[in-house]
Scaffold this active site. Structure first.
Site, PDB file in Angstrom:
ATOM      1  CB  CYS A 275     -25.666  36.101  21.319  1.00 30.09           C
ATOM      2  SG  CYS A 275     -26.666  35.659  22.793  1.00 30.09           S
TER       3      CYS A 275
ATOM      4  CB  CYS B 225     -25.198  34.210  25.054  1.00 30.05           C
ATOM      5  SG  CYS B 225     -25.744  36.287  24.377  1.00 30.05           S
TER       6      CYS B 225
END
Length: 304
Positions: free
Chosen positions: A123, A205
């Protein structure tokens, strides 16, 4: 009792003998049949002509380059992926387009490949780009922890390569491949990049970044891969913020910035999808890379 005389009979039974004319006709018919069969076999075995296109052909030594890049990536650059089977990846990749009309490739053709190759990007480490490929790749290479699509396994392997197949052969077409201008949008290269670009965006993400070219009239181009595929494939449940880095050529005019109508359009798209939008004009760390080649330029001074 009457006397009968019996004549000697030959041991061979009497049969129906063909006339010479009939024998000749039968022979001619047999020859015609043989010639017809041979002709059909020759036609079936004769290589059919490849479809002719105006684009460049499949890259020479494609399979060798593919396997070489795969091994470099999995064994050296990303050893955590050393268990990937490069031969299987190549075979599955070819299965998407070999022996098919190169203008009729579908997303489903590449589905087995996407399923086979799995890679997790951390992420906050995803970097998209549009019309700024060279600088984006320089940045991720130096920064070392961020990923563009071409920093993933499939993107790394296929970057700058060309490929296509043909219905008449089980090999790749090393003579010509379709050009995007030939009314052939569903060609194997275009479909491939759309498929893996979509997957790259879907898997992102946290906070994601996009590097745009501020020296263009439209830094955010709706028909680009980022503008038509990636930005709409981001999952708002996983991505809460998109940051745009608008980079201007040092020697070029800075005609567009974060306040331009082009960037406002991107902002509207992002916000409508319930994500935060932020924009930075000439993101400083990336600007330093531009300054390596132009260290004396006014914009490269530390107090600028």
């Amino acid at each position: 009792m009457a006397n009968y005389e019996f004549s000697q009979v030959s041991g061979d039974r009497p049969g129906c003998r063909l006339s010479r004319k009939a024998q000749i006709g039968l022979g001619v018919g047999l020859l015609v049949l043989i010639a017809l069969v041979v002709g059909i076999v020759v036609i079936l075995l004769r290589p059919r002509s490849l479809l002719v296109w105006t684009g460049e052909p499949t890259t020479k030594h494609f399979s060798d380059i593919f396997l070489g890049r795969c091994l470099i990536y999995t064994q050296i650059l990303r050893p955590e992926m050393r268990d990937q089977n490069c031969q299987e990846i190549l075979s599955t990749f070819k299965g998407a387009f070999v022996s098919k009309n190169p203008c009729n490739i579908t997303r489903e053709d590449y589905a087995p490949l996407v399923k086979l190759v799995t890679q997790t990007i951390p992420c906050n480490k995803t970097l998209f780009w549009s019309k700024s490929k060279h600088l984006a790749h320089q940045y991720t290479w130096i920064q070392g922890k961020m990923f563009t699509l071409e920093d993933t396994l499939l993107g790394y392997i296929a970057d700058d390569l060309r490929w296509c197949g043909d219905p008449s052969t089980s090999d790749m077409n090393y003579v010509s491949c379709p050009h995007w201008s030939e009314n052939c949008p569903n060609n194997p290269i275009t479909v491939f990049w759309k498929v893996i670009s979509q997957k790259f965006a879907e898997d992102a993400c946290g906070v994601v970044q996009v590097m745009l070219n501020g020296s263009l009239r439209e830094p955010f181009y709706k028909n680009s891969t980022f503008g038509s595929v990636e930005v709409f494939s981001l999952d708002p449940n996983k991505v809460h913020k998109l940051q745009a880095w608008v980079m201007h050529d040092i020697e070029g005019a800075s005609s567009n910035a974060c306040s331009s109508s082009s960037l406002n359009e991107l902002k509207m798209i992002v916000q409508k999808r319930n994500m935060i939008f932020a924009c930075v004009d000439n993101y400083r760390p990336a600007r330093f890379l531009q300054c390596v080649k132009n260290p004396e330029h006014p914009s490269c001074r530390l107090n600028t």
